[in-house]
Design an enzyme around this catalytic site. Structure first.
Site, short mmCIF file in Angstrom:
data_model
loop_
_atom_site.label_atom_id
_atom_site.label_comp_id
_atom_site.label_asym_id
_atom_site.label_seq_id
_atom_site.Cartn_x
_atom_site.Cartn_y
_atom_site.Cartn_z
N ASN A 1 12.52 2.52 3.07
CA ASN A 1 11.85 2.82 4.34
C ASN A 1 10.34 2.65 4.24
O ASN A 1 9.78 1.66 4.72
CB ASN A 1 12.22 4.24 4.77
CG ASN A 1 11.84 4.51 6.22
OD1 ASN A 1 11.02 3.81 6.79
ND2 ASN A 1 12.44 5.52 6.81
N ASP A 2 9.67 3.56 3.56
CA ASP A 2 8.21 3.51 3.53
C ASP A 2 7.67 2.22 2.90
O ASP A 2 6.62 1.74 3.30
CB ASP A 2 7.66 4.72 2.76
CG ASP A 2 7.97 6.02 3.49
OD1 ASP A 2 8.13 5.98 4.73
OD2 ASP A 2 8.06 7.07 2.84
N VAL A 3 8.41 1.68 1.92
CA VAL A 3 7.90 0.49 1.22
C VAL A 3 7.94 -0.77 2.09
O VAL A 3 7.43 -1.81 1.70
CB VAL A 3 8.65 0.22 -0.10
CG1 VAL A 3 8.45 1.37 -1.07
CG2 VAL A 3 10.13 -0.04 0.14
N ALA B 1 7.57 9.73 3.64
CA ALA B 1 6.27 10.03 4.24
C ALA B 1 6.44 10.65 5.64
O ALA B 1 5.46 11.03 6.26
CB ALA B 1 5.42 8.77 4.33
#
Lengths: 471, 107
Positions: free
Chosen positions: A396-398, A437
């Site tokens: 997700n965040d990456v 995050a």
């Protein structure tokens, strides 16, 4: 006057430590090269064996006595039992449990350092009290911290966040430092000193727990690597007690290398080490994160199958979700299926994907994915616009473009895999939950993105069946 | 202040080794590809089991005819450190073996 060798044994011992230290350096150096890594591991292990054997045979205490025969037998017995246990555990544990196991072994190293320092700190003849106490504290922190990390990776312990944690940790750290300083002052009462040693031991263990407890999720690679460095430092500090070069060098080598890896992980998240330790962003509710406009579009399995089947270039972006769903084997099967039909399939690996440094590499290697297919972020990003389909599995965040274009967001500045630059994006995800995050991901709302909701393993299984049915 | 000076003069050699080893450690693992992050960490972890030497010295010189805490704690230290060393190197080898196997294309 001719030079006289008073004790050949001691000379042999020092020489063997030098050789062992050199073997550690060579081993570590080779471990950082893919073609020589396995041999490097053997070099380091051989160095360790050499140092252990020569210590048993040649070591003399302050009175000049060698290790007595029955002590040698006892030491060998303990070593034999522990070696068999260690090797059996290492061989038996499932490859997917690797992060946990590395943490567990790190904990045992930490407690060993703490125990050695604990005993030696009671010795009045010990004139390195400062390093002894520091070593004990470091080893204990590494021990309990690694155990907590083990529990978290194994899913037994959940992240425990509280705004108070920051202050508890800071106070504990100050107590530890104050105690060590106080204990170094001349003390009339040896009984008090002894008691304080145990109190210090206890507080260090507690600090290790409270220090790792609030950190979790995507920050795990940083913590694991940091704990690894701490164990090395603890061993080196214990080396001061015996003025033992092999211990100092081996320990510090690990400590320094571990710190480099830790900072590397931090850089991959564009955060400072302090920021990871003190203020984890998991607890905040996406403050500063921008609202995302757009709508979510799903794709049917058959459409996804067709899209993949007729692509030329496919890139898979794995994340922790792939590991959590144990979907690596079916992922590899999908890869093989597509590759056999002439599709160029590669994997884009973000440095902090997963729960330990290099987690995705180990996971996919276990599923027989050739490691040439695993491409590092910086190498695959320039080619992203030419990619027909990117499949994001449990990451997700990456892949969140907010890292590039939302200066108010918490992950702004973090290097990401440019999934949004590809021609089509398929995201496999359990639900619309947010990443670590805790911010929205505009990639999911992108016009080129299609979602496949469900358990990664089941979705991939159905996708494979779907594609197999096509010509 | 005196204590610090005394410490430095007493451990000149060790401090020398320590400082140089820091640079060596940084130098040795710079530019490691991410494929090897896990095995490198795991191998380094096994090397940090070098504390086993401290354990051997402790248990080796412990008085067995009059067993005190140094026998028990020393034995525990040797046990845990050996677990770290043996398990650490074994698990690293297993990981790297897995990477190597991948070289040959799938049959």
């Amino acid at each position: 006057m001719p030079f006289e060798i008073t004790d050949a044994g001691m000379v042999f011992l020092d020489l063997s430590y030098l050789i062992a230290a050199v073997m550690f350096v060579i081993g570590l150096k080779m471990l950082s090269r893919p073609d020589k890594a396995r041999a490097g591991n053997v070099w380091a292990a051989a160095g360790m064996l050499l140092a252990m054997i020569t210590t048993l045979i040649f070591h003399k205490n302050a009175e000049g006595q060698n290790i007595a025969f029955q002590n040698i037998l006892l030491v060998l017995a303990v070593i034999a039992v522990a070696s068999v246990m260690g090797i059996v555990i290492a061989r038996r544990v499932k490859m997917t449990a690797m992060p946990q196991l590395v943490s567990l072994f790190n904990a045992t190293g930490g407690i060993a350092s703490a125990l050695v320092a604990l005993i030696e700190s009671g010795d009045p003849g010990n004139n390195s009290q400062m390093v002894t106490l520091l070593g004990m504290a470091t080893g204990s922190i590494a021990f309990s911290g690694s155990l907590i990390a083990y529990g978290k990776l194994d899913g037994k312990i959940r992240d425990w966040l509280s705004p108070l944690m920051k202050y508890i940790n800071l106070s504990l750290l100050l107590i530890l430092i104050a105690m060590i300083v106080f204990m170094l002052l001349p003390m009339a009462d040896p009984g008090l000193f002894k008691m304080l040693v145990y109190v210090l031991f206890f507080f260090s263990i507690v600090y290790g727990i409270t220090f790792v407890m609030p950190i979790g999720g995507a920050d795990m690679p940083v913590v694991i690597s940091l704990l690894n460095a701490l164990t090395g430092i603890a061993a080196a500090l214990a080396g001061f007690i015996y003025s033992n070069q092999a211990m100092i060098l081996g320990g510090i080598l690990v400590g320094a290398a571990g710190m480099v890896l830790t900072l590397l992980m931090c850089r991959a998240m564009n955060r400072s080490l302090l920021n990871v330790i003190v203020g984890s962003f998991g607890g905040h509710t996406g403050e500063g994160g921008r609202q995302v406009a757009g709508s979510i579009r799903e794709i049917s399995l058959s459409d996804a199958g067709i899209l993949l089947n007729y692509s030329q270039k496919v890139v898979i972006v794995p994340g922790y979700g792939l590991a959590a769903a144990q979907a690596q084997h079916i992922c590899s099967e999908l890869d093989t299926l597509l590759s056999d039909r002439g599709v160029d399939v590669r994997y884009a690996i973000h440095p902090v994907a997963g729960r330990m440094p290099g987690h995705m590499n180990v996971l996919l290697a276990e599923a027989n994915v050739p490691y040439e297919k695993l491409v590092e972020m910086d190498h695959i990003n320039p080619d992203m616009p030419n990619v027909d389909v990117v499949i994001v599995i449990g990451a997700n965040d990456v892949v969140n473009p907010a890292a590039l274009d939302d200066p108010s967001g918490p992950i702004y500045g973090m290097p990401i895999i440019l999934a949004h630059a590809a021609k089509n994006i398929i995201v496999i995800k359990r639900g619309m939950g947010k990443g670590y995050a805790a911010i929205e991901n505009s990639l999911f709302f992108n016009d080129k993105t299609r979602m496949l909701f469900g358990h990664a393993k089941e979705i991939l299984q159905k996708l494979v069946t779907e594609i197999k049915g096509m010509e | 202040m005196d204590a610090a000076l005394q410490f430095i003069s007493e451990f000149r050699q060790e401090i020398f080794i320590l400082v140089l080893a820091i640079f060596l450690g940084i130098e040795v693992i710079s530019n490691v590809p991410s494929v090897l992050h896990t095995p490198l960490m795991s191998g380094a972890n096994a090397i940090s089991g070098v504390i086993v030497i401290g354990g051997i010295i402790l248990l080796g010189h412990a008085d067995l005819s009059n067993p005190g805490p140094s026998v028990i704690i020393g034995a525990l230290a040797v046990f845990f450190a050996t677990l770290n060393v043996a398990g650490g190197f074994a698990v690293t080898d297993r990981m790297l073996e897995m990477f190597r196997k991948k070289r040959n294309p799938k049959s």
